[in-house]
Design an enzyme around this catalytic site. Structure first.
Site, short mmCIF file in Angstrom:
data_model
loop_
_atom_site.label_atom_id
_atom_site.label_comp_id
_atom_site.label_asym_id
_atom_site.label_seq_id
_atom_site.Cartn_x
_atom_site.Cartn_y
_atom_site.Cartn_z
CG HIS A 558 3.71 -0.31 2.22
ND1 HIS A 558 4.82 0.08 1.54
CD2 HIS A 558 2.76 -0.54 1.28
CE1 HIS A 558 4.57 0.08 0.24
NE2 HIS A 558 3.32 -0.30 0.05
CD GLU A 559 -0.61 -2.70 2.20
OE1 GLU A 559 -1.36 -1.94 1.55
OE2 GLU A 559 0.23 -3.43 1.65
CG HIS A 562 -1.19 2.21 -0.27
ND1 HIS A 562 -0.71 2.98 -1.30
CD2 HIS A 562 -0.46 1.06 -0.29
CE1 HIS A 562 0.27 2.32 -1.93
NE2 HIS A 562 0.44 1.17 -1.33
#
Length: 774
Positions: A558-559, A562
């Site tokens: 997820h990170e 980004h």
């Protein structure tokens, strides 16, 4: 906002029979485990030297690349070698920002300067954000108190000046002159025009065109909102009072170990147990106590509020509504949403209504399963009602699990898999980089180069991944530096300030470090730099490398979603670079990254050598309560809209009554009288009127995964299309047009009511992430 919570991982297996390759110590257990993961797919690859270096870097951090022969300051800035330098840099930045502000204010004196206004406003914003964002990272990650204090000081000074600029009538009038001149607007690129609109909307939201008295009231209300917001968050995180539980009520606990310990504790003290909400004891009772009464009391205690907590929330909501009406908006939601994908509160309601209709049959089916379990437990003749305290007992929450059996995944193996995935999709890979003395803030931090196969290094990721005292909890992506084109800055036109030449030079030298000329690309760019903060368990000699739990693998993917958005969204204007985009669009790339973990083909990238095969036997359990949790998230998004509607200005508004009415009319599980969960709903402050965003991006990400990537998730052509249609624009293009082009769905391009309702009809149940995670 990209922050979200993550739990620590536990490394369980000690290393055995170590041997060396390429100078790095790797255990035979690690090697055999990753070899066992190989699957018979067409994308098998041998471990490259960079793959092995990533494993080595994260699984044996002492082998990290450090240069003992040179030194610098934080992130390679020569001046940032001590805390005082950060304060000095803030002061120097203020001098240059004042000069640039004065230049913009004089822009109407010549057409040439008017043509540069949008560029100069973006440059002014970047000048301040470049230090503010760095200070924000230092405040949350640096172990040295002196550095933290210096960062707080720099942050507050520059934010105070930025707040002045946000309400500066002169700057607003200059931008108005630019946007009112069609001949100048024609010269703006689409990205420049989007940047201009961002500034324009921000000015309008700051009551810039109101008379002085009303503008002063706006400032006063804004201050009140910040104060009330802090008080609300303090109350949301405050411990709730304990509830007494009789030892006899704990008989028959499904958790024999802790249950016996609790009963012995009660017998030893000869009094009722005081169980605190949120404690391990409370969680165990909610999941394992056959008697309904102790679960009911623990639930009541966990969802209690004081009158003061409710009053603070309702004052916050009223003050927000007053602020919105002061600037001519009907509600805070209307004021907040006009620059989002949703555009209006009505569109959000349409999306949530459609999503409720889509999810309700699945949730009701799951609720019936729970009711049947309760019927069997109590031996009743009819299906009983499921109460809020029944959910965890009849359907204990289970941690997420991979779709196929996997060996233990070390941190290094997961980073190797990420790098290989990006290589397949975008022609981009991760490579360990040497950090010099003073460049990083802790020995845990590892530096990675992000390398494009054509352009070379396009940015850097600093990974600060292990838990330690004083570090911000959870997982987060910090954008310390955004992309921006710099070769047309025209710094000479800013002028100078007598006696401040050294200050000006200090700020200019700070910015000069950021600039790079890339192969095969025109111009000089400021390259993006991001920091990932997590709190995984640190590797050790006794326990070996860090082994990630599956939810932690999801967190890292997820990170990194980004992070890659920041790297690929390399725009000419920093206000639209990477993750600087609409709130209800920013989570799409990160949630989509989690979907890739559904694919055995992608999971095969975790194998270092691809020399053997395993049977692809799925162990991914289907949580029957997942749809109930999703429906609960929809209700929270709905109450967020109610709380930021004009209704809060009615003298009879009661936040608890509104929550109860929503649950009793549209919910699945009845509201429990005497409870008031809303005072613990901390996202009401940070995500006020936009809590729907995560559900919205989950729906789009599910559709993108299913329609674009799922059949061939490592296809380069598909990855290039996603990069070309979505990631490269950052926030510089209408998100609806990006999503429409990616999905070949022209009906979505307008982003109207029908488009919002259509997204609400899309299935989101296949997502592998945890509902409500941000």
């Amino acid at each position: 906002m990209l922050a979200r919570s993550a739990r620590n991982a536990t490394s369980k297996l000690p290393p055995k029979q170590p041997f060396r390759f390429r100078g790095c110590l790797l255990s035979r257990r690690d090697t055999l485990a990753v070899r066992a993961l190989a699957t018979q797919v067409q994308h098998q690859i041998r471990a490259s030297s960079d793959d092995k270096a990533l494993i080595c870097l994260f699984d044996h951090p002492k082998s990290g690349l450090r240069s003992p022969f040179s030194g610098t300051g934080l992130f390679g800035h020569p001046s940032l070698t001590h805390p005082r330098a950060l304060i000095s840099l803030a002061d120097a930045t203020l001098v240059r920002a004042q000069l640039l502000t004065e230049r913009i204010l004089r822009a109407r004196e010549s057409r040439e300067e008017l043509l540069k206004v949008v560029k100069n406003l973006d440059r002014l914003s970047d000048m301040l954000c470049g230090v503010i964002d760095l200070a924000e990272l230092v405040r949350n990650a640096h172990p040295d108190r002196m550095w933290i204090d210096a960062a707080n000081s720099a942050y507050e000074r520059l934010c105070e000046f930025m707040n002045v600029l946000n309400t500066h009538v002169g700057l607003y009038e200059v931008l108005k002159a630019v946007l009112s001149d069609p001949s100048i607007v024609k010269t703006l690129t689409p990205e420049a025009y989007q940047t201009a609109l961002i500034f324009w909307r921000d000015f309008e939201k700051s009551a810039i065109d109101l008379p002085p008295a009303e503008r002063n009231k706006f400032v006063s209300l804004s201050t009140d909102i910040l104060v009330l917001g802090r008080q609300f968050l303090e109350g949301a995180g405050a411990a709730r009072p304990p509830t007494p539980i009789k030892p006899s009520e704990l008989s028959g606990l499904k958790d024999k170990g802790m249950g016996v310990r609790l009963q012995l504790q009660a017998q030893f003290t000869q009094r009722d147990l005081l169980v605190y909400p949120g404690s391990l004891q409370a969680q165990m009772i909610m999941r394992a106590a056959p008697e309904e009464e102790p679960r009911r009391r623990v639930y009541m205690a966990a969802n209690s509020s004081t009158p003061e907590q409710i009053d603070i929330l309702e004052r916050l909501l009223r003050t927000r509504a007053e602020l919105a009406q002061l600037v001519g908006r009907e509600s805070f939601a209307q004021m907040t949403l006009d620059d989002k994908m949703a555009k209006t509160p009505e569109n959000v309601v349409n999306f949530l209504d459609a999503l409720m209709d889509r999810t309700r049959p699945f949730a009701r089916r799951a609720l019936r399963t729970l009711s049947q379990r309760k019927q069997a437990h109590h031996g009743t003749s009819s299906l009983p009602v499921i109460q809020a305290w029944d959910r965890d007992f009849y359907c204990p929450p289970e941690p997420p699990a991979p779709p196929i059996p996997l060996p233990a995944l070390t941190l290094g193996i997961v980073f190797m898999g990420l790098s290989r995935l990006f290589k397949h999709l975008y022609g981009i890979s991760l490579r360990p980089a040497t950090s010099t003395l003073g460049e990083i803030w802790h020995t845990d931090v590892q530096k990675l180069e992000v390398v494009d196969e054509e352009k070379g290094i396009i940015g850097w990721v600093y990974a600060d991944l292990f838990a330690r005292r004083g570090k911000a909890s959870g997982a987060a992506h910090y954008t310390v530096r955004c992309s921006r084109r710099t070769d047309d800055d025209d710094e000479l036109g800013d002028g100078t300030m007598p006696g401040q030449e050294l200050r000006i030079q200090e700020s200019q030298e700070f910015e000069a470090v950021k600039r790079h000329k890339l192969p095969n690309q025109d111009g000089v760019f400021q390259l993006p730099l991001v920091v990932l903060l997590c709190e995984f368990t640190r590797p050790s000699l006794t326990k070996g490398p860090t082994v990630l739990e599956w939810h932690e693998v999801l967190t890292l993917f997820h990170e990194m979603g980004h992070a890659m958005h920041s790297m690929i969204g390399r725009t000419e204007y920093q206000n639209v670079a990477g993750t600087r985009c609409a709130t209800d669009f920013v989570e799409l790339p990160s949630i989509l990254m989690e979907h890739f973990l559904n694919s055995p083909t992608v999971l095969s990238l975790f194998d270092a050598d691809s020399t053997s095969a395993i049977r692809q036997i799925g162990n991914h359990h289907e949580d029957p309560c997942h749809s109930i949790d999703t429906y609960s998230q929809i209700l929270l998004a709905a109450v967020d809209q109610i709380y930021h509607s004009p209704a809060v200005l009615d003298s009879s508004f009661d936040s608890t009554a509104e929550l109860a009415n929503l649950h009793n009319t549209r919910g699945l599980i009845p509201h429990v009288p005497g409870t008031s969960f809303q005072t613990q709903f901390g996202h009401l402050f940070g995500y006020g009127a936009t809590y729907y965003s995560y559900l919205f991006d989950r729906a789009i990400a599910s559709r993108v995964w299913g329609n674009v990537f799922s059949n061939d998730p490592l296809n380069r052509e598909t990855g290039e299309k996603y990069k070309r249609e979505v990631l490269q624009y950052g926030g510089g293009k209408d998100p609806w047009k990006m999503v429409s082009a990616l999905l070949n769905a022209p009906e979505l391009e307008s982003g109207d009511t029908d488009a919002m309702r259509e997204v609400g009809r899309w299935k989101i149940e296949d997502e592998v992430g945890v509902p409500g995670r941000h």
